[in-house]
Scaffold this motif. Structure first.
Motif, PDB file in Angstrom:
ATOM      1  N   GLN A  85      11.261 -24.869  62.330  1.00  0.00           N
ATOM      2  CA  GLN A  85      10.416 -23.970  61.556  1.00  0.00           C
ATOM      3  C   GLN A  85      10.401 -22.571  62.147  1.00  0.00           C
ATOM      4  O   GLN A  85      10.433 -21.574  61.414  1.00  0.00           O
ATOM      5  CB  GLN A  85       8.993 -24.532  61.495  1.00  0.00           C
ATOM      6  CG  GLN A  85       8.852 -25.783  60.646  1.00  0.00           C
ATOM      7  CD  GLN A  85       7.428 -26.303  60.638  1.00  0.00           C
ATOM      8  OE1 GLN A  85       6.601 -25.910  61.454  1.00  0.00           O
ATOM      9  NE2 GLN A  85       7.141 -27.207  59.714  1.00  0.00           N
TER      10      GLN A  85
ATOM     11  N   THR B 233      11.555 -19.267  60.345  1.00  0.00           N
ATOM     12  CA  THR B 233      10.650 -18.131  60.197  1.00  0.00           C
ATOM     13  C   THR B 233      11.246 -16.873  60.800  1.00  0.00           C
ATOM     14  O   THR B 233      11.107 -15.773  60.245  1.00  0.00           O
ATOM     15  CB  THR B 233       9.302 -18.450  60.872  1.00  0.00           C
ATOM     16  OG1 THR B 233       8.773 -19.647  60.309  1.00  0.00           O
ATOM     17  CG2 THR B 233       8.309 -17.319  60.676  1.00  0.00           C
TER      18      THR B 233
ATOM     19  N   GLU C 173       2.687 -13.474  55.227  1.00  0.00           N
ATOM     20  CA  GLU C 173       2.882 -14.908  55.476  1.00  0.00           C
ATOM     21  C   GLU C 173       3.839 -15.127  56.639  1.00  0.00           C
ATOM     22  O   GLU C 173       3.657 -16.040  57.450  1.00  0.00           O
ATOM     23  CB  GLU C 173       3.413 -15.583  54.213  1.00  0.00           C
ATOM     24  CG  GLU C 173       3.570 -17.088  54.325  1.00  0.00           C
ATOM     25  CD  GLU C 173       2.253 -17.809  54.560  1.00  0.00           C
ATOM     26  OE1 GLU C 173       2.289 -18.939  55.081  1.00  0.00           O
ATOM     27  OE2 GLU C 173       1.192 -17.228  54.239  1.00  0.00           O
ATOM     28  N   ASN C 174       4.862 -14.266  56.718  1.00  0.00           N
ATOM     29  CA  ASN C 174       5.802 -14.366  57.828  1.00  0.00           C
ATOM     30  C   ASN C 174       5.110 -14.111  59.161  1.00  0.00           C
ATOM     31  O   ASN C 174       5.344 -14.811  60.146  1.00  0.00           O
ATOM     32  CB  ASN C 174       6.951 -13.376  57.623  1.00  0.00           C
ATOM     33  CG  ASN C 174       7.989 -13.454  58.713  1.00  0.00           C
ATOM     34  OD1 ASN C 174       7.829 -12.822  59.752  1.00  0.00           O
ATOM     35  ND2 ASN C 174       9.026 -14.227  58.493  1.00  0.00           N
TER      36      ASN C 174
ATOM     37  N   ARG D 190       1.934 -14.560  59.807  1.00  0.00           N
ATOM     38  CA  ARG D 190       1.071 -15.709  60.082  1.00  0.00           C
ATOM     39  C   ARG D 190       1.855 -16.889  60.648  1.00  0.00           C
ATOM     40  O   ARG D 190       1.412 -17.556  61.598  1.00  0.00           O
ATOM     41  CB  ARG D 190       0.361 -16.128  58.796  1.00  0.00           C
ATOM     42  CG  ARG D 190      -0.840 -15.263  58.438  1.00  0.00           C
ATOM     43  CD  ARG D 190      -1.394 -15.630  57.092  1.00  0.00           C
ATOM     44  NE  ARG D 190      -2.752 -15.135  56.904  1.00  0.00           N
ATOM     45  CZ  ARG D 190      -3.355 -15.022  55.740  1.00  0.00           C
ATOM     46  NH1 ARG D 190      -2.707 -15.383  54.635  1.00  0.00           N
ATOM     47  NH2 ARG D 190      -4.583 -14.572  55.648  1.00  0.00           N
ATOM     48  N   LYS D 191       3.004 -17.175  60.070  1.00  0.00           N
ATOM     49  CA  LYS D 191       3.806 -18.311  60.543  1.00  0.00           C
ATOM     50  C   LYS D 191       4.296 -18.079  61.956  1.00  0.00           C
ATOM     51  O   LYS D 191       4.299 -18.999  62.785  1.00  0.00           O
ATOM     52  CB  LYS D 191       4.991 -18.527  59.609  1.00  0.00           C
ATOM     53  CG  LYS D 191       4.632 -19.183  58.284  1.00  0.00           C
ATOM     54  CD  LYS D 191       5.879 -19.462  57.467  1.00  0.00           C
ATOM     55  CE  LYS D 191       5.542 -20.172  56.159  1.00  0.00           C
ATOM     56  NZ  LYS D 191       6.751 -20.448  55.353  1.00  0.00           N
ATOM     57  N   ARG D 192       4.729 -16.860  62.249  1.00  0.00           N
ATOM     58  CA  ARG D 192       5.221 -16.588  63.602  1.00  0.00           C
ATOM     59  C   ARG D 192       4.111 -16.730  64.631  1.00  0.00           C
ATOM     60  O   ARG D 192       4.323 -17.274  65.720  1.00  0.00           O
ATOM     61  CB  ARG D 192       5.839 -15.180  63.665  1.00  0.00           C
ATOM     62  CG  ARG D 192       7.229 -15.123  63.042  1.00  0.00           C
ATOM     63  CD  ARG D 192       7.949 -13.850  63.420  1.00  0.00           C
ATOM     64  NE  ARG D 192       7.387 -12.695  62.718  1.00  0.00           N
ATOM     65  CZ  ARG D 192       7.669 -11.424  63.034  1.00  0.00           C
ATOM     66  NH1 ARG D 192       8.461 -11.168  64.055  1.00  0.00           N
ATOM     67  NH2 ARG D 192       7.156 -10.430  62.344  1.00  0.00           N
TER      68      ARG D 192
END
Length: 362
Positions: free
Chosen positions: A172, A176, A330-331, A333-335
């Motif tokens: 993931q 990402t 969103e990117n 947040r994911k990182r």
């Protein structure tokens, strides 16, 4: 998975105690199939045989409880991971001593409460008595071994699940990071972005060659930063701010006073970490979705509060614009979730849009 573990622990004794009873009978018979005890039991009435069976179950239950309690106590006091050989020897000794003491106490109590008749006492020799203790000791060791095997089986299962989760997180994170690279390249290599900057540069060459040189130098710095940090997971905030300074210069030339970006960050936080290209994505989103004109200037503020970095802009949304995909935020947040297990807080009101970025030590 947690529900399965609770169910197993709840009915663990329902498996171990009958197992202890079967081992007790089996080992007793294997050690001495010609013991007078078997002849004695065979002559008893059905009711007395049930009593003997019940006593054997009580003994098995006691052995099982002592073995399990000792093993679980030692799991906390002397974990297997530290000194497995010492743990194995110590656990065996403690279990044997505890079972020996418990059996003597049980025998003493039973002799006081239910003294057997003399003819029954004559049936059993000291060899039978020691055989009884040996059998109980073997059963306790076997039950302890079953508990230990179950413990290692669960640890192996958990380690396999953790390894699988780590692989999933790594996949993931890689995905990402690739999305961040693609998003960043898309923003910077977008034809409109290039056209606008080259148009600005072309006009500056004729109007102000010195400013055009500075503009070109800042533009090249932006691209060098992008290329250098495409594969980085985290950089210092100071590096990100140096990049943003060059990026703000390009925005000032393009938009003038229509976009006002201010940065006020304490020196104490500049050595902390942040995912690269985070601030640029937030600035681009603010400019993309909001009106920036002389009558309605766009204000973007970057400042720190404690261990957080805050990016804030006033809201004056462009009408009839394409709906936001939210990929940039969103990117980010994911990182943060994958790299630091931290959350990015977003406060979206009617007048302002605020993003709170945790700063990390690295």
């Amino acid at each position: 998975m947690a529900d399965k573990d609770k169910f197993f622990n709840k009915y663990y004794r329902a498996f171990v105690i009958p197992l202890g009873f079967l081992l007790y009978v089996f080992v007793s018979y294997i050690i001495n199939p010609f013991s007078r005890y078997w002849e004695y039991v065979s002559r008893l009435s059905g009711g007395r045989q049930l009593v003997e069976l019940f006593i054997a179950l009580i003994i098995s239950w006691m052995i099982a409880e002592i073995s399990l309690a000792t093993a679980r106590w030692m799991d906390k006091w002397m974990p297997w991971e530290r000194q497995p050989l010492k743990r194995s020897i110590t656990q065996t000794i403690v279990v044997l001593v505890a079972v020996f003491i418990a059996l003597n106490v049980l025998d003493y109590i039973s002799m006081l409460l239910f003294p057997p008749p003399p003819e029954v006492q004559e049936l059993f020799s000291k060899v039978d008595t020691w055989q009884f203790f040996v059998v109980c000791s073997l059963v306790s060791i076997l039950i302890s071994a079953v508990h230990t095997g179950n413990y290692f089986l669960k640890r192996w299962k958990n380690s396999m699940l953790e390894a699988a989760q780590l692989q999933l997180d790594a996949a993931q994170l890689k995905e990402t990071a690739m999305q961040a690279q693609l998003q960043s390249l898309k923003l910077q290599l977008d034809p409109h972005f290039l056209f606008n900057n080259f148009s600005t540069l072309s006009a500056l060459i004729e109007e102000d060659p010195a400013l055009a040189t500075s503009f070109l130098e800042k533009l090249s710095r932006v691209y060098r930063y992008m290329i250098a940090n495409l594969n980085s997971d985290v950089i210092s905030l100071n590096q990100e701010l140096n990049f943003i300074a060059a990026y703000i210069f390009l925005i000032d030339i393009r938009h003038g006073s229509n976009v006002n970006i201010s940065v006020n960050v304490s020196d104490a936080n500049k050595d902390k970490g942040i995912p690269p290209i985070t601030l640029q994505l937030l600035i681009e989103n603010a400019i993309k979705h909001n009106i920036a004109s002389a009558q309605q200037p766009l204000y973007i503020t970057i400042y720190d509060e404690g261990d957080d970095l805050i990016v804030k802009n006033n809201i004056q949304l462009i009408q009839h614009t394409l709906p936001s995909t939210g990929l940039g935020l969103e990117n980010i947040r994911k990182r943060y979730a994958l790299l630091f297990e931290r959350e990015v807080a977003v406060n979206d009101t009617q007048s302002a849009f605020q993003v709170r970025l945790p700063l990390v030590d690295f």
